[in-house]
Design a protein around this motif. Structure first.
Motif, PDB file in Angstrom:
ATOM      1  N   UNK A  40       0.859  -1.183   0.000  1.00  0.00           N
ATOM      2  CA  UNK A  40       0.000   0.000   0.000  1.00  0.00           C
ATOM      3  C   UNK A  40       0.893   1.229   0.000  1.00  0.00           C
ATOM      4  N   UNK A  41       0.597   2.185  -0.894  1.00  0.00           N
ATOM      5  CA  UNK A  41       1.428   3.378  -1.004  1.00  0.00           C
ATOM      6  C   UNK A  41       0.549   4.625  -0.970  1.00  0.00           C
ATOM      7  N   UNK A  42       0.855   5.523  -0.065  1.00  0.00           N
ATOM      8  CA  UNK A  42       0.219   6.829   0.004  1.00  0.00           C
ATOM      9  C   UNK A  42       1.236   7.836  -0.528  1.00  0.00           C
ATOM     10  N   UNK A  43       0.833   8.654  -1.501  1.00  0.00           N
ATOM     11  CA  UNK A  43       1.729   9.619  -2.125  1.00  0.00           C
ATOM     12  C   UNK A  43       1.393  11.013  -1.600  1.00  0.00           C
ATOM     13  N   UNK A  44       2.421  11.710  -1.103  1.00  0.00           N
ATOM     14  CA  UNK A  44       2.243  13.043  -0.537  1.00  0.00           C
ATOM     15  C   UNK A  44       3.293  13.992  -1.099  1.00  0.00           C
ATOM     16  N   UNK A  45       2.937  15.281  -1.121  1.00  0.00           N
ATOM     17  CA  UNK A  45       3.902  16.311  -1.492  1.00  0.00           C
ATOM     18  C   UNK A  45       4.958  16.426  -0.414  1.00  0.00           C
ATOM     19  N   UNK A  46       6.191  16.584  -0.833  1.00  0.00           N
ATOM     20  CA  UNK A  46       7.298  16.649   0.108  1.00  0.00           C
ATOM     21  C   UNK A  46       7.179  17.825   1.072  1.00  0.00           C
ATOM     22  N   UNK A  47       6.808  18.997   0.596  1.00  0.00           N
ATOM     23  CA  UNK A  47       6.769  20.169   1.465  1.00  0.00           C
ATOM     24  C   UNK A  47       5.623  20.139   2.465  1.00  0.00           C
ATOM     25  N   UNK A  48       4.629  19.308   2.279  1.00  0.00           N
ATOM     26  CA  UNK A  48       3.501  19.234   3.213  1.00  0.00           C
ATOM     27  C   UNK A  48       3.745  18.218   4.317  1.00  0.00           C
ATOM     28  N   UNK A  49       4.882  17.596   4.293  1.00  0.00           N
ATOM     29  CA  UNK A  49       5.201  16.553   5.265  1.00  0.00           C
ATOM     30  C   UNK A  49       5.250  17.120   6.681  1.00  0.00           C
ATOM     31  N   UNK A  50       4.560  16.485   7.556  1.00  0.00           N
ATOM     32  CA  UNK A  50       4.565  16.846   8.974  1.00  0.00           C
ATOM     33  C   UNK A  50       5.138  15.670   9.744  1.00  0.00           C
ATOM     34  N   UNK A  51       6.069  15.895  10.614  1.00  0.00           N
ATOM     35  CA  UNK A  51       6.694  14.781  11.328  1.00  0.00           C
ATOM     36  C   UNK A  51       5.711  14.040  12.221  1.00  0.00           C
ATOM     37  N   UNK A  52       4.738  14.743  12.783  1.00  0.00           N
ATOM     38  CA  UNK A  52       3.787  14.088  13.677  1.00  0.00           C
ATOM     39  C   UNK A  52       2.718  13.330  12.902  1.00  0.00           C
ATOM     40  N   UNK A  53       2.071  13.988  11.961  1.00  0.00           N
ATOM     41  CA  UNK A  53       0.957  13.366  11.252  1.00  0.00           C
ATOM     42  C   UNK A  53       1.348  12.828   9.876  1.00  0.00           C
ATOM     43  N   UNK A  71      -0.203  -5.631   6.215  1.00  0.00           N
ATOM     44  CA  UNK A  71       0.418  -5.380   4.910  1.00  0.00           C
ATOM     45  C   UNK A  71       1.562  -4.385   5.070  1.00  0.00           C
ATOM     46  N   UNK A  72       2.409  -4.327   4.062  1.00  0.00           N
ATOM     47  CA  UNK A  72       3.415  -3.266   4.034  1.00  0.00           C
ATOM     48  C   UNK A  72       2.737  -1.986   3.579  1.00  0.00           C
ATOM     49  N   UNK A  73       3.024  -0.906   4.262  1.00  0.00           N
ATOM     50  CA  UNK A  73       2.387   0.380   3.974  1.00  0.00           C
ATOM     51  C   UNK A  73       3.484   1.432   3.950  1.00  0.00           C
ATOM     52  N   UNK A  74       3.610   2.129   2.833  1.00  0.00           N
ATOM     53  CA  UNK A  74       4.621   3.169   2.691  1.00  0.00           C
ATOM     54  C   UNK A  74       3.958   4.515   2.431  1.00  0.00           C
ATOM     55  N   UNK A  75       4.639   5.548   2.894  1.00  0.00           N
ATOM     56  CA  UNK A  75       4.269   6.901   2.506  1.00  0.00           C
ATOM     57  C   UNK A  75       5.437   7.419   1.698  1.00  0.00           C
ATOM     58  N   UNK A  76       5.191   7.797   0.461  1.00  0.00           N
ATOM     59  CA  UNK A  76       6.252   8.307  -0.400  1.00  0.00           C
ATOM     60  C   UNK A  76       6.058   9.802  -0.587  1.00  0.00           C
ATOM     61  N   UNK A  77       7.084  10.537  -0.224  1.00  0.00           N
ATOM     62  CA  UNK A  77       7.048  11.998  -0.356  1.00  0.00           C
ATOM     63  C   UNK A  77       7.803  12.365  -1.630  1.00  0.00           C
ATOM     64  N   UNK A  78       7.121  13.048  -2.516  1.00  0.00           N
ATOM     65  CA  UNK A  78       7.737  13.441  -3.787  1.00  0.00           C
ATOM     66  C   UNK A  78       7.579  14.942  -3.992  1.00  0.00           C
TER      67      UNK A  78
END
Length: 79
Positions: A40-53, A71-78
């Motif tokens: 499972x992959x969640x794609x997020x903008x790099x600049x919106x990354x918050x360390x807590x959430x 399952x394996x679950x990744x968050x990919x910041x691009x």
């Protein structure tokens, strides 16, 4: 859970009465499958990354919490 479909509401109600937590929102952006392995992959903008959430809304955080147990679950910041 928001749905206008009466059949879905009936099934949701039945599952909840059985003790299930039913989720309709928060699913990851991508499901990748290879050699019997589901990722499972969640794609997020790099600049919106918050360390807590980690840039996830409450539905995504709960979904991640559940899916990560099985399952394996990744968050990919691009950028």
């Amino acid at each position: 859970i928001r749905t206008k479909n009466p059949r879905e509401l009936a099934v949701i109600s039945d599952l909840q009465q059985q003790g299930y937590e039913v989720l309709k929102r928060g699913w990851p952006d991508l499901l990748a499958f290879k050699d019997g392995h589901l990722l499972c992959v969640e794609v997020k903008r790099e600049q919106r990354r918050s360390t807590l959430k980690m840039g996830l809304n409450r539905h995504q955080r709960r979904m991640r919490q559940i899916l990560s147990q099985v399952l394996d679950y990744e968050i990919r910041y691009v950028p």
